[in-house]
Design a protein around this motif. Structure first.
Motif, PDB file in Angstrom:
ATOM      1  N   SER A 189      -1.871  65.849  57.372  1.00 15.87           N
ATOM      2  CA  SER A 189      -0.897  66.926  57.532  1.00 15.87           C
ATOM      3  C   SER A 189       0.073  66.982  56.357  1.00 15.87           C
ATOM      4  O   SER A 189       0.455  68.060  55.900  1.00 15.87           O
ATOM      5  CB  SER A 189      -0.130  66.732  58.839  1.00 15.87           C
ATOM      6  N   GLU A 190       0.471  65.794  55.852  1.00 12.03           N
ATOM      7  CA  GLU A 190       1.346  65.787  54.681  1.00 12.03           C
ATOM      8  C   GLU A 190       0.649  66.376  53.462  1.00 12.03           C
ATOM      9  O   GLU A 190       1.242  67.148  52.697  1.00 12.03           O
ATOM     10  CB  GLU A 190       1.797  64.356  54.396  1.00 12.03           C
ATOM     11  N   ALA A 191      -0.638  66.047  53.287  1.00 11.61           N
ATOM     12  CA  ALA A 191      -1.385  66.619  52.158  1.00 11.61           C
ATOM     13  C   ALA A 191      -1.544  68.130  52.311  1.00 11.61           C
ATOM     14  O   ALA A 191      -1.430  68.890  51.339  1.00 11.61           O
ATOM     15  CB  ALA A 191      -2.746  65.952  52.043  1.00 11.61           C
ATOM     16  N   LEU A 192      -1.805  68.611  53.545  1.00 16.39           N
ATOM     17  CA  LEU A 192      -1.932  70.052  53.774  1.00 16.39           C
ATOM     18  C   LEU A 192      -0.615  70.776  53.537  1.00 16.39           C
ATOM     19  O   LEU A 192      -0.597  71.901  53.029  1.00 16.39           O
ATOM     20  CB  LEU A 192      -2.431  70.306  55.202  1.00 16.39           C
ATOM     21  N   ALA A 193       0.497  70.118  53.927  1.00 21.52           N
ATOM     22  CA  ALA A 193       1.803  70.730  53.688  1.00 21.52           C
ATOM     23  C   ALA A 193       2.071  70.870  52.195  1.00 21.52           C
ATOM     24  O   ALA A 193       2.571  71.904  51.727  1.00 21.52           O
ATOM     25  CB  ALA A 193       2.899  69.903  54.356  1.00 21.52           C
ATOM     26  N   GLN A 194       1.718  69.854  51.406  1.00 18.77           N
ATOM     27  CA  GLN A 194       1.876  69.944  49.951  1.00 18.77           C
ATOM     28  C   GLN A 194       0.981  71.027  49.355  1.00 18.77           C
ATOM     29  O   GLN A 194       1.387  71.781  48.468  1.00 18.77           O
ATOM     30  CB  GLN A 194       1.578  68.592  49.321  1.00 18.77           C
ATOM     31  N   ALA A 195      -0.261  71.116  49.882  1.00 18.00           N
ATOM     32  CA  ALA A 195      -1.164  72.152  49.381  1.00 18.00           C
ATOM     33  C   ALA A 195      -0.653  73.541  49.729  1.00 18.00           C
ATOM     34  O   ALA A 195      -0.740  74.485  48.909  1.00 18.00           O
ATOM     35  CB  ALA A 195      -2.556  71.943  49.964  1.00 18.00           C
ATOM     36  N   ALA A 196      -0.095  73.715  50.934  1.00 17.25           N
ATOM     37  CA  ALA A 196       0.440  75.013  51.322  1.00 17.25           C
ATOM     38  C   ALA A 196       1.628  75.399  50.453  1.00 17.25           C
ATOM     39  O   ALA A 196       1.779  76.568  50.060  1.00 17.25           O
ATOM     40  CB  ALA A 196       0.843  74.985  52.793  1.00 17.25           C
ATOM     41  N   ALA A 197       2.481  74.408  50.121  1.00 20.16           N
ATOM     42  CA  ALA A 197       3.620  74.698  49.244  1.00 20.16           C
ATOM     43  C   ALA A 197       3.154  75.098  47.859  1.00 20.16           C
ATOM     44  O   ALA A 197       3.700  76.027  47.235  1.00 20.16           O
ATOM     45  CB  ALA A 197       4.535  73.472  49.173  1.00 20.16           C
TER      46      ALA A 197
END
Length: 269
Positions: free
Chosen positions: A198-206
Motif C-alpha cells: 500500500s505504501e508503494a502504491l501510494a507513492q506510485a499514485a503521487a
C-alpha cells in the motif's frame, strides 16, 4: 627326613609371604594401604608396590571417569506438568583415601544423590526450562550432586539431562500451540506485505498525479498485458476525466416553455 620336610615347608611359606608382599598397580589406579586396620597416609602410585606381608592390606581405587546413567524419574514441574526425565553423571575419584574410608560404596552413594537431585530440579523448573534451557539446569544439577560428593573424595565432572518424556495430551497441546503460532506469524507477514504494497502504491499514485502522461502509459501497458493472454474479450478502461470533458463540451438542451396568452384588449363596438 622330617627335617627336610620342615625345611621345605618353611621355604614354601617364606616364598608365599614374599610373593604376597608384591602388588602391581595399574596406571589408572591408586593404592591405599591399611596396616593393622589403620589407613596409611601415603598413597601408592602405579607400578610395583611392596607391602609388609600379613600386617598390610592393599586396596586399589580406580581413578578413571565413571559414566553412570540416572534412571528415569517421574516428577511434576513447577507449572504442574507430569514429566519423565533421565540423566547421565560423569564423575571420578579425587581422593582415594576418602573414597575408601568415608563412604562404603561411593558409586551407589553418587547414584542415589543424583536421583534425588534430579527429582528436586524437576520440581523447581518449568516445562519450558526443561525443554529449552537445559544448560542452566545441568549446571544446577551438577552443583547439587557435587556438594555432598566432595566429602566422599569424588569430583563430579559433568551432569547432562538426556531426555524429557511428556504425556500424549501435552504433546497434542504443544502441537496445536505451535500450529497456532505459525498461523499467527503467517498472518503478520501477510499484513506487513500488504502494508508495504500500500505504501508503494501510494507513492506510485503521487508520482502519477504529478505526471498525467504516466497514467496513460500505465493504462496502455495494462492493455498490452491483458491482450497477451489470448483472451476473446478485452476490457478497456475508459478514463472518467474524458467523460466529464465531453459532458462539459455538449450544449445543454433548453426546454421551450409555451408563451403566455395575451390579454384581449377591449375593442370598439
Amino acid at each position: 627326613m622330617t627335617a627336610a620336610y620342615s625345611a621345605l615347608a618353611i621355604t614354601v611359606v617364606a616364598f608365599m609371604l614374599i610373593a604376597s608382599s608384591f602388588r602391581v598397580i595399574n596406571q589408572y589406579e591408586r593404592g591405599v594401604v591399611f596396616r593393622f586396620g589403620q589407613v596409611r597416609p601415603a598413597i601408592r602410585g602405579p607400578g610395583l608396590a611392596v607391602i609388609a606381608p600379613v600386617i598390610d592390606r592393599l586396596q586399589k581405587v580406580n581413578m578413571q571417569i565413571v559414566t553412570m546413567p540416572v534412571p528415569t524419574q517421574d516428577g511434576i514441574t513447577r507449572d504442574n506438568v507430569s514429566v519423565k526425565v533421565d540423566a547421565v553423571v560423569y564423575f571420578k575419584v579425587s581422593d582415594p583415601v576418602r573414597a575408601t574410608v568415608d563412604v562404603q560404596d561411593y558409586q551407589q552413594a553418587v547414584g542415589q544423590v543424583a536421583q534425588t537431585s534430579l527429582r528436586s530440579i524437576i520440581g523447581k523448573s518449568d516445562l519450558d526450562d526443561l525443554l529449552s534451557n537445559r544448560e542452566r539446569l545441568n549446571q544446577g544439577l551438577e552443583l547439587m550432586i557435587d556438594s555432598p560428593a566432595l566429602g566422599w573424595g569424588v569430583h563430579i565432572d559433568r551432569v547432562e539431562i538426556k531426555d524429557v518424556v511428556l504425556p500424549d495430551s501435552m504433546k497434542r497441546s504443544m502441537s496445536r500451540q505451535a500450529e497456532a503460532e505459525r498461523e499467527r506469524r503467517a498472518r503478520v507477514i501477510t499484513a506487513e506485505g500488504e502494508l508495504q504494497a500500500s505504501e508503494a502504491l501510494a507513492q506510485a499514485a503521487a508520482a502519477m498525479e504529478d505526471t498525467p502522461a504516466a497514467l496513460q502509459l500505465r493504462l496502455l501497458e495494462t492493455v498490452v498485458a491483458v491482450a497477451a493472454e489470448k483472451n476473446s474479450t478485452l476490457v478497456l478502461p475508459f478514463p472518467v476525466e474524458l467523460l466529464r470533458f465531453l459532458e462539459r463540451s455538449t450544449p445543454s438542451e433548453v426546454n421551450a416553455e409555451p408563451a403566455p396568452a395575451s390579454q384581449l384588449t377591449k375593442g370598439s363596438p
